[in-house]
Scaffold this motif. Structure first.
Motif, PDB file in Angstrom:
ATOM      1  N   LEU A   1       0.811  -1.205  -0.068  1.00 25.13           N
ATOM      2  CA  LEU A   1      -0.188   0.105   0.014  1.00 25.13           C
ATOM      3  C   LEU A   1       0.898   1.362  -0.018  1.00 25.13           C
ATOM      4  CD1 LEU A   1      -2.905  -0.916   2.566  1.00 25.13           C
ATOM      5  CD2 LEU A   1      -3.227  -0.843   0.164  1.00 25.13           C
ATOM      6  N   VAL A   2       0.244   2.410  -0.783  1.00 23.12           N
ATOM      7  CA  VAL A   2       1.213   3.585  -0.625  1.00 23.12           C
ATOM      8  C   VAL A   2       0.337   4.547   0.037  1.00 23.12           C
ATOM      9  CG1 VAL A   2       0.102   4.285  -2.892  1.00 23.12           C
ATOM     10  CG2 VAL A   2       2.400   5.275  -2.226  1.00 23.12           C
ATOM     11  N   PRO A   3       0.867   5.353   0.787  1.00 22.24           N
ATOM     12  CA  PRO A   3      -0.010   6.380   1.604  1.00 22.24           C
ATOM     13  C   PRO A   3      -0.644   7.270   0.612  1.00 22.24           C
ATOM     14  CG  PRO A   3       2.361   5.999   2.606  1.00 22.24           C
ATOM     15  CD  PRO A   3       2.253   5.168   1.341  1.00 22.24           C
ATOM     16  N   PRO A   4      -1.685   7.916   1.032  1.00 23.09           N
ATOM     17  CA  PRO A   4      -2.196   7.755   2.250  1.00 23.09           C
ATOM     18  C   PRO A   4      -3.242   6.586   1.976  1.00 23.09           C
ATOM     19  CG  PRO A   4      -3.416   9.389   1.162  1.00 23.09           C
ATOM     20  CD  PRO A   4      -2.281   9.128   0.226  1.00 23.09           C
ATOM     21  N   ALA A   5      -3.394   5.596   3.040  1.00 21.59           N
ATOM     22  CA  ALA A   5      -4.266   4.332   2.708  1.00 21.59           C
ATOM     23  C   ALA A   5      -4.787   4.222   4.253  1.00 21.59           C
ATOM     24  CB  ALA A   5      -3.432   3.301   2.455  1.00 21.59           C
ATOM     25  N   ARG A   6      -6.183   3.560   4.011  1.00 20.24           N
ATOM     26  CA  ARG A   6      -6.794   3.196   5.314  1.00 20.24           C
ATOM     27  C   ARG A   6      -7.052   1.755   5.436  1.00 20.24           C
ATOM     28  NH1 ARG A   6     -11.919   4.479   5.221  1.00 20.24           N
ATOM     29  NH2 ARG A   6     -11.892   4.599   2.756  1.00 20.24           N
ATOM     30  N   LEU A   7      -6.647   1.523   6.783  1.00 19.21           N
ATOM     31  CA  LEU A   7      -6.982  -0.113   6.944  1.00 19.21           C
ATOM     32  C   LEU A   7      -8.231  -0.175   7.991  1.00 19.21           C
ATOM     33  CD1 LEU A   7      -3.231  -1.033   7.723  1.00 19.21           C
ATOM     34  CD2 LEU A   7      -4.528  -1.485   5.641  1.00 19.21           C
ATOM     35  N   PRO A   8      -8.889  -1.708   8.018  1.00 15.12           N
ATOM     36  CA  PRO A   8      -9.887  -1.889   9.054  1.00 15.12           C
ATOM     37  C   PRO A   8      -9.388  -1.676  10.370  1.00 15.12           C
ATOM     38  CG  PRO A   8      -9.789  -3.747   7.223  1.00 15.12           C
ATOM     39  CD  PRO A   8      -8.349  -2.793   7.100  1.00 15.12           C
ATOM     40  N   GLY A   9     -10.342  -0.781  10.921  1.00 14.28           N
ATOM     41  CA  GLY A   9     -10.168  -0.680  12.484  1.00 14.28           C
ATOM     42  C   GLY A   9     -10.267  -2.102  13.533  1.00 14.28           C
ATOM     43  N   ASN A  10      -9.795  -1.580  14.769  1.00 14.49           N
ATOM     44  CA  ASN A  10      -9.785  -2.488  15.689  1.00 14.49           C
ATOM     45  C   ASN A  10     -10.951  -2.193  16.481  1.00 14.49           C
ATOM     46  OD1 ASN A  10      -8.476  -0.371  16.663  1.00 14.49           O
ATOM     47  ND2 ASN A  10      -6.636  -1.744  17.057  1.00 14.49           N
ATOM     48  N   GLY A  11     -11.859  -1.610  16.420  1.00 10.30           N
ATOM     49  CA  GLY A  11     -12.698  -1.047  17.433  1.00 10.30           C
ATOM     50  C   GLY A  11     -12.764   0.365  17.683  1.00 10.30           C
ATOM     51  N   ASP A  12     -11.451   1.024  17.182  1.00  7.14           N
ATOM     52  CA  ASP A  12     -11.100   2.419  17.612  1.00  7.14           C
ATOM     53  C   ASP A  12     -11.221   3.298  16.466  1.00  7.14           C
ATOM     54  OD1 ASP A  12     -10.840   1.782  20.307  1.00  7.14           O
ATOM     55  OD2 ASP A  12      -8.532   1.212  20.145  1.00  7.14           O
ATOM     56  N   GLY A  13     -11.850   2.748  15.315  1.00 11.48           N
ATOM     57  CA  GLY A  13     -11.697   3.337  13.857  1.00 11.48           C
ATOM     58  C   GLY A  13     -10.712   2.855  12.971  1.00 11.48           C
ATOM     59  N   ASP A  14     -10.602   3.268  11.967  1.00 10.53           N
ATOM     60  CA  ASP A  14      -9.851   2.795  10.885  1.00 10.53           C
ATOM     61  C   ASP A  14      -8.238   3.209  11.338  1.00 10.53           C
ATOM     62  OD1 ASP A  14     -11.927   2.022   9.461  1.00 10.53           O
ATOM     63  OD2 ASP A  14     -11.801   3.820   7.989  1.00 10.53           O
ATOM     64  N   ARG A  15      -7.470   2.244  10.839  1.00 14.94           N
ATOM     65  CA  ARG A  15      -6.163   2.406  10.974  1.00 14.94           C
ATOM     66  C   ARG A  15      -5.544   3.091   9.656  1.00 14.94           C
ATOM     67  NH1 ARG A  15      -4.522  -3.280  12.947  1.00 14.94           N
ATOM     68  NH2 ARG A  15      -6.047  -3.710  11.843  1.00 14.94           N
ATOM     69  N   SER A  16      -4.356   3.493   9.451  1.00 19.61           N
ATOM     70  CA  SER A  16      -3.691   4.082   8.424  1.00 19.61           C
ATOM     71  C   SER A  16      -2.557   3.685   8.091  1.00 19.61           C
ATOM     72  CB  SER A  16      -4.031   5.637   8.553  1.00 19.61           C
ATOM     73  OG  SER A  16      -3.087   6.212   9.437  1.00 19.61           O
ATOM     74  N   VAL A  17      -1.982   4.064   6.517  1.00 14.14           N
ATOM     75  CA  VAL A  17      -0.680   3.824   6.310  1.00 14.14           C
ATOM     76  C   VAL A  17      -0.177   5.311   5.769  1.00 14.14           C
ATOM     77  CG1 VAL A  17       0.763   2.737   4.592  1.00 14.14           C
ATOM     78  CG2 VAL A  17      -1.075   1.788   5.522  1.00 14.14           C
ATOM     79  N   SER A  18       0.658   5.772   6.691  1.00 16.82           N
ATOM     80  CA  SER A  18       1.235   7.264   6.219  1.00 16.82           C
ATOM     81  C   SER A  18       2.762   7.351   6.134  1.00 16.82           C
ATOM     82  CB  SER A  18       0.793   8.137   7.288  1.00 16.82           C
ATOM     83  OG  SER A  18       1.299   7.714   8.537  1.00 16.82           O
ATOM     84  N   TRP A  19       3.201   8.505   5.452  1.00 17.43           N
ATOM     85  CA  TRP A  19       4.599   8.750   5.004  1.00 17.43           C
ATOM     86  C   TRP A  19       5.048   9.512   6.579  1.00 17.43           C
ATOM     87  CZ3 TRP A  19       6.610   6.592   1.274  1.00 17.43           C
ATOM     88  CH2 TRP A  19       6.007   6.420  -0.049  1.00 17.43           C
ATOM     89  N   VAL A  20       6.235   8.525   6.892  1.00 19.64           N
ATOM     90  CA  VAL A  20       7.571   9.089   7.852  1.00 19.64           C
ATOM     91  C   VAL A  20       8.283  10.104   7.277  1.00 19.64           C
ATOM     92  CG1 VAL A  20       8.909   8.773   9.468  1.00 19.64           C
ATOM     93  CG2 VAL A  20       7.144   7.232   9.215  1.00 19.64           C
ATOM     94  N   ARG A  21       8.880   9.629   5.934  1.00 21.34           N
ATOM     95  CA  ARG A  21       9.731  10.477   5.217  1.00 21.34           C
ATOM     96  C   ARG A  21       8.937  10.339   3.698  1.00 21.34           C
ATOM     97  NH1 ARG A  21      14.870  11.095   6.151  1.00 21.34           N
ATOM     98  NH2 ARG A  21      15.582  10.452   3.754  1.00 21.34           N
ATOM     99  N   GLY A  22       8.730  11.348   3.144  1.00 20.76           N
ATOM    100  CA  GLY A  22       8.030  11.187   1.855  1.00 20.76           C
ATOM    101  C   GLY A  22       8.654  11.000   0.559  1.00 20.76           C
ATOM    102  N   PRO A  23       7.925  10.859  -0.630  1.00 23.11           N
ATOM    103  CA  PRO A  23       8.547  10.252  -1.761  1.00 23.11           C
ATOM    104  C   PRO A  23       9.689  11.419  -2.268  1.00 23.11           C
ATOM    105  CG  PRO A  23       6.329  10.898  -2.059  1.00 23.11           C
ATOM    106  CD  PRO A  23       6.617  10.888  -0.723  1.00 23.11           C
ATOM    107  N   GLU A  24       9.919  12.427  -1.776  1.00 25.84           N
ATOM    108  CA  GLU A  24      10.602  13.301  -2.433  1.00 25.84           C
ATOM    109  C   GLU A  24      12.144  13.059  -2.153  1.00 25.84           C
ATOM    110  OE1 GLU A  24       9.984  14.860   1.842  1.00 25.84           O
ATOM    111  OE2 GLU A  24       8.753  13.991   0.143  1.00 25.84           O
ATOM    112  N   HIS A  25      12.270  12.051  -1.023  1.00 26.73           N
ATOM    113  CA  HIS A  25      13.465  11.636  -0.802  1.00 26.73           C
ATOM    114  C   HIS A  25      14.105  10.533  -1.853  1.00 26.73           C
ATOM    115  CE1 HIS A  25      13.874  13.530   3.035  1.00 26.73           C
ATOM    116  NE2 HIS A  25      12.609  13.120   3.111  1.00 26.73           N
TER     117      HIS A  25
END
Length: 247
Positions: free
Chosen positions: A188-212
């Motif tokens: 998966l490439v950010p931004p992406a959403r994953l099924p939640g575990n009861g506390d809402g959806d989880r996500s995939v996000s950049w820590v260091r972006g694709p400009e690197h």
């Protein structure tokens, strides 16, 4: 007859909607989502639409018991469909506002995929050592993704560099430690959403972006494997999993 058929169809449609569950609302700022996808494509990462979370089954594909909910491509032709074309990605993003996107590995880039705790430790050590680190993403399901140049497309096919860490979608469970996504795989490439575990959806996000810039994977591998070995050592139920044996 036609009226009766239409009524039955209407009831079936309502039942189908109920079974599918209430779909999540689109992200608050779709412009940010589209800009992030275009930035990834602009960095050379080929993209294709993927499933997204759905309340009824956990995955918009409606497959009961989907083994990778919201983590897989929509089309079986994802390898040939993947593209960096700006116009096509804009159309996909606007026509499928809830869709996640995958990036196909082994074309331009590979991904070294490690447990989150090990990835954070390795990232700190890499930056402290002055090693060039490329884009890095973090997933709320406990993984960190290091994007690198690919070693899977040499000019001479006989020189293809096989690795016992190579990971494909169907072998994910066999690689609880370090996974090497190369030819025939995707993430998966950010931004992406994953099924939640009861506390809402989880996500995939950049820590260091694709400009690197994408680094050579071998420059990161030692740090990642050492961090994974320590991480696995702290979880003895998976001892030895940081470097899986050849299957």
């Amino acid at each position: 007859m036609s009226a009766e058929f239409g009524g039955r169809s209407g009831r079936q449609s309502r039942i189908s909607q109920w079974l599918r569950g209430r779909r999540p609302e689109p992200a608050a700022d779709e412009g940010d989502r589209e800009a992030l996808l275009l930035a990834a494509a602009g960095a050379g990462l080929p993209l294709a639409p993927a499933a997204h979370p759905a309340e009824a089954y956990g995955c918009s594909c409606d497959r009961v018991g989907c083994p990778t909910p919201a983590r897989h491509p929509v089309s079986f032709a994802w390898q040939t469909q993947s593209t960096t074309d700006r116009g096509q990605i804009e159309r996909w993003a606007r026509h499928q506002p809830r869709a996640n996107f995958i990036t196909a590995t082994g074309m331009v880039h590979d991904v070294l995929d490690v447990p989150l705790a090990a990835g954070r430790e390795a990232l700190t050590r890499l930056l402290d050592a002055g090693v060039e680190v490329g884009p890095v993403a973090e997933s709320d399901d406990g993984r960190m993704l290091f994007f690198t140049l690919t070693r899977g497309t040499p000019e001479d096919e006989d020189e293809w560099w096989p690795c016992e860490l190579d990971c494909h979608p169907e072998t994910m469970d066999e690689h609880p430690g370090l996974r090497w996504h190369c030819r025939g795989s995707y993430v998966l490439v950010p931004p992406a959403r994953l099924p939640g575990n009861g506390d809402g959806d989880r996500s995939v996000s950049w820590v260091r972006g694709p400009e690197h810039p994408l680094p050579d994977p071998l420059s990161l591998l030692e740090y990642l494997t050492e961090a994974c070995a320590r991480h696995i050592g702290d979880h003895s139920d998976h001892a030895g999993s940081a470097w899986p044996l050849r299957r």
